[in-house]
Design a protein around this motif. Structure first.
Motif, short mmCIF file in Angstrom:
data_model
loop_
_atom_site.label_atom_id
_atom_site.label_comp_id
_atom_site.label_asym_id
_atom_site.label_seq_id
_atom_site.Cartn_x
_atom_site.Cartn_y
_atom_site.Cartn_z
N SER A 67 0.82 -1.21 0.00
CA SER A 67 0.00 0.00 0.00
C SER A 67 0.86 1.26 0.00
CB SER A 67 -0.92 -0.02 1.23
OG SER A 67 -1.70 1.14 1.30
N LEU A 68 1.92 1.27 0.82
CA LEU A 68 2.80 2.45 0.88
C LEU A 68 3.49 2.68 -0.46
CD1 LEU A 68 4.45 2.01 4.40
CD2 LEU A 68 2.78 3.75 3.71
N ALA A 69 3.83 1.59 -1.17
CA ALA A 69 4.49 1.73 -2.46
C ALA A 69 3.58 2.39 -3.48
CB ALA A 69 4.94 0.35 -2.96
N ASP A 70 2.30 2.05 -3.45
CA ASP A 70 1.34 2.69 -4.35
C ASP A 70 1.27 4.20 -4.08
OD1 ASP A 70 0.65 0.44 -5.73
OD2 ASP A 70 -1.14 0.00 -4.55
N ARG A 71 1.44 4.57 -2.83
CA ARG A 71 1.30 5.97 -2.45
C ARG A 71 2.57 6.77 -2.68
NH1 ARG A 71 -1.78 8.82 1.99
NH2 ARG A 71 -0.55 10.67 2.51
N PHE A 72 3.72 6.22 -2.23
CA PHE A 72 4.96 6.99 -2.23
C PHE A 72 5.93 6.65 -3.36
CE2 PHE A 72 3.61 6.96 2.27
CZ PHE A 72 3.47 8.32 2.46
N GLY A 73 5.60 5.64 -4.14
CA GLY A 73 6.48 5.28 -5.26
C GLY A 73 7.01 3.87 -5.09
N ARG A 74 6.76 3.03 -6.09
CA ARG A 74 7.14 1.62 -5.99
C ARG A 74 8.65 1.43 -6.05
NH1 ARG A 74 2.26 1.52 -10.08
NH2 ARG A 74 0.57 1.24 -8.57
N ALA A 201 -3.39 -2.57 9.53
CA ALA A 201 -2.01 -3.06 9.62
C ALA A 201 -1.77 -3.74 10.96
CB ALA A 201 -1.03 -1.90 9.42
N ALA A 202 -2.23 -3.11 12.05
CA ALA A 202 -2.04 -3.67 13.38
C ALA A 202 -2.74 -5.03 13.52
CB ALA A 202 -2.55 -2.70 14.44
N LEU A 203 -3.96 -5.10 13.01
CA LEU A 203 -4.72 -6.35 13.10
C LEU A 203 -4.05 -7.47 12.30
CD1 LEU A 203 -8.38 -4.99 12.83
CD2 LEU A 203 -7.33 -6.08 14.83
N HIS A 264 -15.83 -1.95 6.65
CA HIS A 264 -16.32 -0.66 7.17
C HIS A 264 -15.65 0.50 6.44
CE1 HIS A 264 -17.18 2.64 9.92
NE2 HIS A 264 -15.87 2.81 10.07
N ARG A 265 -14.34 0.41 6.25
CA ARG A 265 -13.61 1.49 5.58
C ARG A 265 -14.01 1.59 4.11
NH1 ARG A 265 -9.25 4.06 7.89
NH2 ARG A 265 -8.33 4.37 5.81
N GLU A 266 -14.22 0.44 3.47
CA GLU A 266 -14.63 0.48 2.07
C GLU A 266 -16.00 1.14 1.91
OE1 GLU A 266 -12.28 -3.06 -0.31
OE2 GLU A 266 -14.37 -3.40 0.29
N ARG A 267 -16.91 0.82 2.82
CA ARG A 267 -18.24 1.44 2.75
C ARG A 267 -18.16 2.94 2.97
NH1 ARG A 267 -19.90 -3.34 5.54
NH2 ARG A 267 -19.68 -2.26 7.53
N ALA A 268 -17.16 3.37 3.76
CA ALA A 268 -16.98 4.79 4.04
C ALA A 268 -16.17 5.48 2.94
CB ALA A 268 -16.30 4.98 5.39
N GLY A 269 -15.77 4.72 1.93
CA GLY A 269 -15.00 5.30 0.83
C GLY A 269 -13.54 5.54 1.16
N LYS A 270 -13.02 4.87 2.20
CA LYS A 270 -11.63 5.05 2.62
C LYS A 270 -10.78 3.89 2.12
CE LYS A 270 -12.96 7.48 6.88
NZ LYS A 270 -12.88 7.47 8.37
N SER A 271 -9.47 4.13 2.10
CA SER A 271 -8.56 3.09 1.65
C SER A 271 -8.45 1.98 2.69
CB SER A 271 -7.17 3.68 1.39
OG SER A 271 -6.59 4.13 2.60
N THR A 272 -8.15 0.79 2.23
CA THR A 272 -7.96 -0.35 3.12
C THR A 272 -6.61 -0.99 2.82
OG1 THR A 272 -9.09 -1.81 1.56
CG2 THR A 272 -10.42 -0.83 3.32
N LEU A 273 -6.07 -1.65 3.83
CA LEU A 273 -4.79 -2.31 3.64
C LEU A 273 -4.91 -3.43 2.61
CD1 LEU A 273 -1.92 -2.21 4.88
CD2 LEU A 273 -2.63 -4.08 6.37
N LEU A 274 -5.98 -4.17 2.70
CA LEU A 274 -6.27 -5.23 1.76
C LEU A 274 -7.48 -4.83 0.93
CD1 LEU A 274 -5.76 -8.14 0.77
CD2 LEU A 274 -7.29 -8.92 2.57
#
Length: 531
Positions: A67-74, A201-203, A264-274
């Protein structure tokens, strides 16, 4: 950017070397373990943790760094991972005891988790159409080939110099990768910029940590009732119930929480780790299931085989590496077959043929194992096994990612890498438990039949199992325990045989899992027409 397009195949070479850095290190450690056991005096549980500390962190963080690679550069994340991996290898090489080595392996796991998913997502973003299939074949066959070259290199370094040099080899490889990637690989990132899912990530870390720790330590603390009480400082576990079932319960709760939180995050339109939405893609969903089960069978046996070859048959590390070179031959041959078949044969059929070859190979190795076994009959089965690894690994990756949008390539590759690493972690834990538990039970029975007193029997069994087999040579050198050494060799051989057959069983389950992948060739999406 045009320069990077022209150099993309050269860039694939350096990306493959980056994958090799991870795979070679893992397999080098397998061959070096017996020397590490003798030099540092680590126990069989620490032997598993030298493997699992790396795999555990690796598997736990793959989704995070995908996920971080998608955001900050692979490319950026991959290069940072290479640096972290190389520096932690220095600490591993200088480790004075098992604890420090395990900590260094933890750090290596962080670097490896930054490298693997980014190599996949870079390939997914760089290549299109038939070229992508060929690129995935090269990537996958590199894993299979390096899994066999690693033992040869590690065996030579361990025998000629020291096991510490087996980690030092990562430094020049790291330098080559950094320079080559900077010159030939373009930076890429997702257009969707969002905050990282910290709770997810923690979970995921809690789930993997609890599960793998429980599998490794179950035979020590007891699977249900307490055998050995854990102790932290002055605090001692006070209950008769073992902590292991509690850890498994924590893992289940964490997995459920991870899924619920992600939805829950997907329904809220937020990014998810998976990216749970990707599991609506049948090839992605079913391919991940198959990948996890296949990896469980593939990687677990690599822990047991070098220990048996060196502590029972008396091989040196370099001899073990030479024998396992048969794996490399099969994997490199698979590289050409997989590349030539791209776009002509349905990838899932290549995967199935590869899995059948793996089952035949590893089951055949199991039949050949014994205290008086010779190396000759092992070679054809190891070759067939390597051929299967190369075919299945190369094409299964393409099947999993074939229908994933490029914008989600980081998350998707992180997911499929996590599936593989979860399988690999469980494989080492489960097959390691099969090996050592079987060895202990069979050896105890043999010593009882000889009339060995219970106290002496328990001492011998503990010495053999806790040393992961290294104590056998000491028993053999003492005339008073020479008979016990023969029993130990037979027991360790049986344990290794059971581990091989267990691996074959998991691979058979993986083959069954590919039924859900269908039989049609995966077609490229319109936007991925060959360029």
């Amino acid at each position: 950017m045009e320069r990077y397009v022209r150099l993309r195949w050269l860039g694939l070479v350096f990306i493959s070397i980056a994958v090799s850095l991870i795979i070679v290190d893992s397999t080098i450690v397998n061959v070096a373990i017996p020397a590490i056991v003798e030099d540092l005096g680590i126990t069989s549980t620490e032997v598993q943790w030298v493997q699992e500390s790396y795999t555990l962190v690796f598997a736990s963080l793959l989704l995070v760094f995908g996920s971080l690679a998608d955001r900050f550069g692979r490319r950026r994340v991959m290069l940072i991972g290479v640096v972290v991996f190389a520096l932690s290898s220095v600490f591993a090489a200088l480790s004075p005891d098992g604890g420090m080595l395990i900590l260094a392996r933890l750090a290596q796991g962080v670097g490896g988790a930054m490298i693997l998913p980014t190599t996949l997502s870079i390939i997914n973003a760089t290549f299109r159409g038939r070229e992508r299939g060929i690129a995935f074949a090269v990537w996958g066959s590199t894993i299979g080939g390096m899994a066999a070259v690693g033992p040869l290199l590690g065996g030579w370094l361990t025998t000629a110099y020291s096991w510490r040099w087996a980690f030092g080899i990562n430094i020049p490889l790291g330098i080559i990768i950094v320079i080559g990637v900077l010159l030939t690989v373009a930076e890429s990132r997702s257009d969707r910029i969002s905050r990282v899912d910290v709770v997810g990530a923690a979970l995921s870390i809690v789930a993997m940590g609890s599960l793998v720790f429980g599998l490794i330590e179950g035979r020590t603390y007891g699977w249900w009732l307490i055998d050995t009480r854990p102790q932290i400082g002055d605090w001692v576990w006070p209950w008769e119930l073992s902590p292991i079932p509690l850890l498994f319960a924590v893992a289940v709760i964490a997995v459920i929480g991870f899924i619920v939180w992600g939805r829950h995050r997907e329904r809220a339109g937020k990014s998810t780790l998976l990216a749970l939405r990707l599991f609506s893609i049948s090839s992605f969903r079913n391919g991940n299931i198959a990948a996890a089960v296949v990896s469980l069978g593939e990687f677990g046996i690599i822990l047991a085989l070098p220990l048996w070859l060196q502590f029972v048959l008396g091989f040196e590390a370099v001899q073990t590496g030479l024998l396992l070179l048969a794996l490399a031959g099969g994997s490199f041959l698979a590289s050409g077959v997989a590349g030539a078949s791209s776009g002509k044969i349905a990838p899932v059929w290549v995967v199935r043929v590869g899995l059948i070859a793996e089952i035949v190979g590893v089951a055949g190795v199991g039949f050949m194992i014994g205290p008086d076994a010779s190396w000759g009959p092992l070679i054809p089965f190891l070759f067939v096994y390597g051929l299967g690894v190369g075919l299945a690994t190369a094409q299964l990756t393409g099947v999993v990612l074939a229908e994933v949008p490029v914008a989600d390539s980081g998350a998707a590759s992180g997911t499929q890498s996590t599936s593989r690493q979860i399988g690999a972690a469980l494989g080492v834990a489960v097959l390691g438990t099969v090996l050592f538990t079987s060895t202990a039970g069979i050896l105890a029975t043999s010593l009882d039949e000889r009339g060995v007193p219970a106290a002496q029997r328990d001492q011998i069994v503990s010495a053999v199992v806790d040393s992961a087999g290294a104590a056998i040579s000491g028993l053999e050198a003492n005339a008073a325990t020479a008979d016990a050494a023969e029993d130990a060799k037979a027991a360790f051989s049986e344990g290794t045989r059971y581990a091989a057959w267990t691996a074959a069983g998991f691979l058979a389950l993986g083959l069954l899992a590919t039924v859900s992948l269908g039989s049609a060739t995966v077609r490229a999406r319109p936007e991925e027409a060959e360029v």
